[in-house]
Design an enzyme around this catalytic site. Structure first.
Site, mmCIF file in Angstrom:
data_model
loop_
_atom_site.group_PDB
_atom_site.id
_atom_site.type_symbol
_atom_site.label_atom_id
_atom_site.label_comp_id
_atom_site.label_asym_id
_atom_site.label_seq_id
_atom_site.Cartn_x
_atom_site.Cartn_y
_atom_site.Cartn_z
ATOM 1 N N TYR A 148 -17.717 12.500 3.488
ATOM 2 C CA TYR A 148 -17.263 13.728 3.475
ATOM 3 C C TYR A 148 -17.594 14.602 2.004
ATOM 4 O O TYR A 148 -17.026 15.656 2.067
ATOM 5 C CB TYR A 148 -15.725 13.752 3.563
ATOM 6 C CG TYR A 148 -15.185 12.763 2.622
ATOM 7 C CD1 TYR A 148 -14.869 12.823 1.205
ATOM 8 C CD2 TYR A 148 -14.477 11.268 2.823
ATOM 9 C CE1 TYR A 148 -14.335 12.090 0.381
ATOM 10 C CE2 TYR A 148 -14.056 10.435 2.183
ATOM 11 C CZ TYR A 148 -13.946 10.821 0.673
ATOM 12 O OH TYR A 148 -13.249 9.686 -0.079
ATOM 13 N N LYS A 172 -7.319 12.846 5.699
ATOM 14 C CA LYS A 172 -7.441 12.030 4.325
ATOM 15 C C LYS A 172 -7.284 10.579 4.637
ATOM 16 O O LYS A 172 -6.301 10.112 4.969
ATOM 17 C CB LYS A 172 -6.247 12.407 3.193
ATOM 18 C CG LYS A 172 -6.707 11.634 1.820
ATOM 19 C CD LYS A 172 -5.563 12.169 0.996
ATOM 20 C CE LYS A 172 -5.790 11.392 -0.356
ATOM 21 N NZ LYS A 172 -5.755 9.938 -0.313
ATOM 22 N N ARG A 203 -15.525 3.473 -6.728
ATOM 23 C CA ARG A 203 -14.851 4.713 -7.513
ATOM 24 C C ARG A 203 -14.677 4.276 -9.005
ATOM 25 O O ARG A 203 -15.013 4.720 -10.120
ATOM 26 C CB ARG A 203 -13.834 5.509 -7.055
ATOM 27 C CG ARG A 203 -13.253 6.699 -7.698
ATOM 28 C CD ARG A 203 -11.931 7.159 -7.514
ATOM 29 N NE ARG A 203 -11.798 7.445 -6.133
ATOM 30 C CZ ARG A 203 -11.756 8.594 -5.715
ATOM 31 N NH1 ARG A 203 -12.210 9.740 -6.449
ATOM 32 N NH2 ARG A 203 -12.045 9.156 -4.555
ATOM 33 N N ASP A 261 0.912 -1.234 -0.128
ATOM 34 C CA ASP A 261 -0.285 0.082 0.048
ATOM 35 C C ASP A 261 0.818 1.249 0.086
ATOM 36 O O ASP A 261 0.513 2.035 -0.713
ATOM 37 C CB ASP A 261 -0.881 -0.093 1.344
ATOM 38 C CG ASP A 261 -1.859 1.141 1.222
ATOM 39 O OD1 ASP A 261 -2.324 1.520 0.353
ATOM 40 O OD2 ASP A 261 -1.852 1.943 2.344
ATOM 41 N N GLU A 285 -15.421 7.431 2.644
ATOM 42 C CA GLU A 285 -14.397 6.487 2.673
ATOM 43 C C GLU A 285 -14.949 5.086 3.403
ATOM 44 O O GLU A 285 -15.049 5.328 4.474
ATOM 45 C CB GLU A 285 -13.153 6.925 3.097
ATOM 46 C CG GLU A 285 -11.750 6.309 2.215
ATOM 47 C CD GLU A 285 -11.428 6.696 1.038
ATOM 48 O OE1 GLU A 285 -10.414 6.299 0.620
ATOM 49 O OE2 GLU A 285 -12.093 7.679 0.533
ATOM 50 N N LYS A 299 -0.138 15.560 1.616
ATOM 51 C CA LYS A 299 0.341 14.614 2.134
ATOM 52 C C LYS A 299 1.520 14.649 2.984
ATOM 53 O O LYS A 299 2.324 15.457 3.304
ATOM 54 C CB LYS A 299 1.062 13.710 0.774
ATOM 55 C CG LYS A 299 -0.217 13.409 -0.275
ATOM 56 C CD LYS A 299 -1.209 12.469 0.339
ATOM 57 C CE LYS A 299 -2.109 11.840 -0.579
ATOM 58 N NZ LYS A 299 -1.287 10.693 -1.605
#
Length: 708
Positions: free
Chosen positions: A236, A128, A149, A43, A184, A324
């Site tokens: 969100y 996030k 998605r 990941d 999410e 990030k």
């Protein structure tokens, strides 16, 4: 060192090569993870790949590829699920990697909206979540559909599985008639550990991390398995609505919470960039204790009316960005320097490293960019790393900021072996032994072998069949390598793909008898190839792999000329780099002289032109799609903006004109239909007057398009 990837030392050609490599790596990773549930990379490595790609696109926006990973957050829908076409496309987010990127984000929004630096502009800042994006559609308060998605336009129908997630309401009171909630799906650390413990006890598959576990659980064909998995959901965002939720982002989130959705309590309203960065650091400090995975903070313009004005780029909203968390560092030994040859002939040095773990991933390769970077100079010839060169045997500092091939950041000269010698960059291509030359002003050394260089030919063909080019099912990078060296059915040029079936028939249909093939698989390939004979103009131009012509520029050119035949005529007529066709090509907003010269050169060289013409004869090139401009007073007209616009920014004016079907050019020529001139208009207004071109002021322009 900055948290960003920092690409000023990359030349445009290096960036193009790296984007091509990243596109291929991420396409494979997406397919294995989303469609086959068999990931080869972690990941963290996947996220790093995407971060690297995004940073290069920020630095070189003109190079963004048609198959850009920033346009893909998943893969095609698995055959195990039915398809759902999203009513409103599920967009991805642009990325920020350091404080300066966040400040630039704020400045870009103010510039687009025409706001002063001290004007009030509020943003929301929220964690996030590192999970799987999901869209939930409610009609009259009832959950009727849930979809992943997918590729942003088409997702997987996982309605039955979504009904098993306790955080997702089945029914909502007082909701709009149509309500599409987005958020999410994730798994908490505690639940993840319990799940893996159960899996171990029963001999089941162990998951690498919570994100993989959540994605795999939601995509089960048996919804009862999903029911047994501890999935959660944060809301969100939203898609299609029959009525607004609120007039602000924060208000809309609060409304979603009132409907019964879990929303993140760390979401905060920020009035300044400093407040955004402060909240980012607060969230980062809490990261290890939150109990679920996050990989950054998302900032969004709070005012929904301003969001509407800002609108979208091709795949990302202008009004939001993901900040990030930083990359990690490690030291290791440089064991060798290898040279790779890309499809444009660029010789790219790659560091072979003693394997080292960086950010939870084992790294054994790193990019060295070019020969200047190795000796301690940047693209402008200025000293970097205090002038320290890089030698085989050195201890080097490596950081992962977005690539499976990370970067070498520094060298520890105190540990340099006595026998280490300065690296001598090759002047011969390692693939074909042709001269490798470096033109004046170019940071990259290139092979002169052209079509005789197998590395260039194969890489060009791989680009030709890449996802956002021809994207032929069953004919990817591996198959291209196989066919390139095939003694019976070689593919040496793009046209060979479309004569493959005919040549196989003349060769006693040997394809069906090959190892790993059969009559059905061969037939599937022929059908897939035939399906792509009809190709949009922009995709064809991008697929040709002409230097400096990326996805966005190919589409700009396609939209300008409309048809392939008109483009071909014009670019041929511009071969002497003068005259109205040359001026028209240069006048396309977004096309510079370097790109224009490369296009003219490609169509002027007899061998390359013959190859293109042979290919086009096998195809049906579809005209560029025009926006619905029925009733537009400027449809099909070429418009030029000059001077200072006072009631809208230049970017807004251009976007509005294109939405009405106009072509926006950067220069005035005989083909210009209308000049919109604000205060300070100079040479363009003078030239328009000389050519008798209609000229309007800003008020006249707004009056002209009013109601259109």
């Amino acid at each position: 060192m900055s948290n960003s990837i920092s690409t000023p030392e990359l030349t445009e050609n290096e960036a193009r090569e790296e984007l091509a490599r990243l596109a291929e790596l991420l396409q494979r990773a997406n397919t294995l993870y989303h469609a086959e549930d068999a990931p080869e990379i972690s990941d963290a490595e996947y996220d790093s790949l995407k971060r690297r790609n995004a940073e290069i696109e920020i630095r070189f926006p003109q190079l963004k590829r048609q198959d850009s990973p920033s346009e893909q957050v998943g893969a095609r829908v698995s055959v195990g699920f039915s398809k759902v076409t999203h009513a409103v496309r599920m967009m991805s987010l642009g990325n920020a990697f350091d404080d300066e990127d966040v400040a630039d984000f704020d400045k870009s929004i103010r510039k687009y909206l025409g706001l002063a630096s001290d004007a009030r502009l509020a943003f929301t800042a929220e964690p996030k979540i590192d999970g799987l994006s999901l869209s939930l559609r409610y009609e009259n308060g009832q959950l009727i559909q849930a979809a992943t998605r997918g590729d942003g336009e088409v997702g997987e129908n996982v309605t039955a599985n979504a009904r098993m997630v306790s955080d997702i309401p089945q029914q909502i009171e007082n909701a709009p008639e149509i309500l599409e909630v987005r958020g999410e799906v994730y798994m908490s650390h505690e639940d993840f550990e319990r799940l893996n413990a159960r899996q171990a006890e029963t001999g089941g598959k162990l998951f690498a991390n919570p994100r993989n576990a959540a994605a795999g659980s939601l995509r089960q064909l048996d919804s009862e398995i999903t029911r047994s998995r501890p999935l959660r959901f944060f809301a969100y965002a939203w898609g299609e609505l029959s009525a607004p939720l609120a007039d602000s982002q924060m208000g809309a989130i609060e409304q979603l919470n009132s409907f019964g959705f879990s929303t993140n309590e760390l979401t905060q309203l920020c009035e300044t960039t400093q407040e955004m960065l402060s909240h980012y650091r607060d969230i980062e400090a809490q990261r290890s204790t939150l109990g679920y995975d996050i990989d950054g903070v998302v900032y969004k313009v709070n005012d929904l009316a301003l969001q509407a004005r800002l609108g979208f780029r091709s795949t990302t909203p202008r009004w939001a960005i993901a900040h990030k968390f930083p990359a990690e560092l490690a030291w290791t030994r440089l064991e060798a320097i290898d040279i790779q040859v890309g499809r444009t002939g660029a010789l790219s040095p790659v560091a072979r490293l003693h394997p080292v773990t960086v950010g939870g991933v084992v790294v054994s390769n790193a990019t060295l960019h070019n020969e200047d970077y190795i000796v301690g100079r940047d693209s402008k010839g200025e000293t970097i790393r205090d002038g320290k060169d890089i030698r085989v045997g050195d201890w080097v500092q490596v950081y992962r900021a977005g690539d499976v091939i990370p970067k070498v950041a520094d060298v520890d000269v105190s540990k340099r072996p006595g026998e280490a010698k300065p690296y001598v960059f090759p002047t011969k291509c390692p693939e074909c032994q042709s001269d490798a030359i470096r033109e004046e002003g170019d940071a990259v050394r290139r092979c002169t072998g052209g079509l005789i260089c197998p590395a260039q030919a194969v890489e060009k063909l791989k680009h030709f069949v890449s996802r956002k080019a021809f994207d032929i099912e069953g004919l990817g990078a591996k198959q291209i390598e196989m066919f390139y060296d095939d003694p019976d059915l070689p593919i040496k040029a793009p046209v060979d793909i479309f004569t493959l079936q005919q040549r196989d028939a003349a060769n006693l249909n040997k394809m069906a008898n090959r190892k790993g093939w059969g009559a059905q698989s061969a037939g599937n390939l022929w059908a897939a190839i035939d399906e792509k004979r009809a190709i949009p103009f922009g995709r064809l131009l991008f697929a040709l792999g002409i230097r400096h012509t990326g996805e966005s520029s190919a589409n700009l050119i396609a939209n300008h000329y409309g048809s392939w035949s008109e483009f071909e005529r014009a670019v041929t007529a511009a071969s002497d780099l003068s005259g109205p066709e040359w001026e028209d090509l240069l006048g396309i907003d977004g096309v510079g002289e370097v790109m224009a010269r490369a296009l003219v050169s490609a169509f002027s060289q007899s061998a390359e032109r013959e190859s293109i013409d042979d290919l086009v004869r096998q195809l049906q090139v579809k005209d560029a799609k025009r926006p619905d401009s029925s009733g537009s007073p400027v449809a099909e007209k070429t418009v030029v903006f000059t001077g200072t616009l006072e009631k809208m920014t230049r970017a807004e004016a251009k976007a509005r004109a294109e939405a009405l079907g106009a072509k926006v050019s950067g220069s005035v020529s005989k083909k210009t239909d209308l000049l919109v001139a604000g205060p300070g208009a100079g040479s363009k207004a003078k030239k328009a007057a000389e050519l008798g071109i209609e000229t309007l002021d800003e008020d006249g322009w707004l009056q002209l398009i009013e109601g259109a």
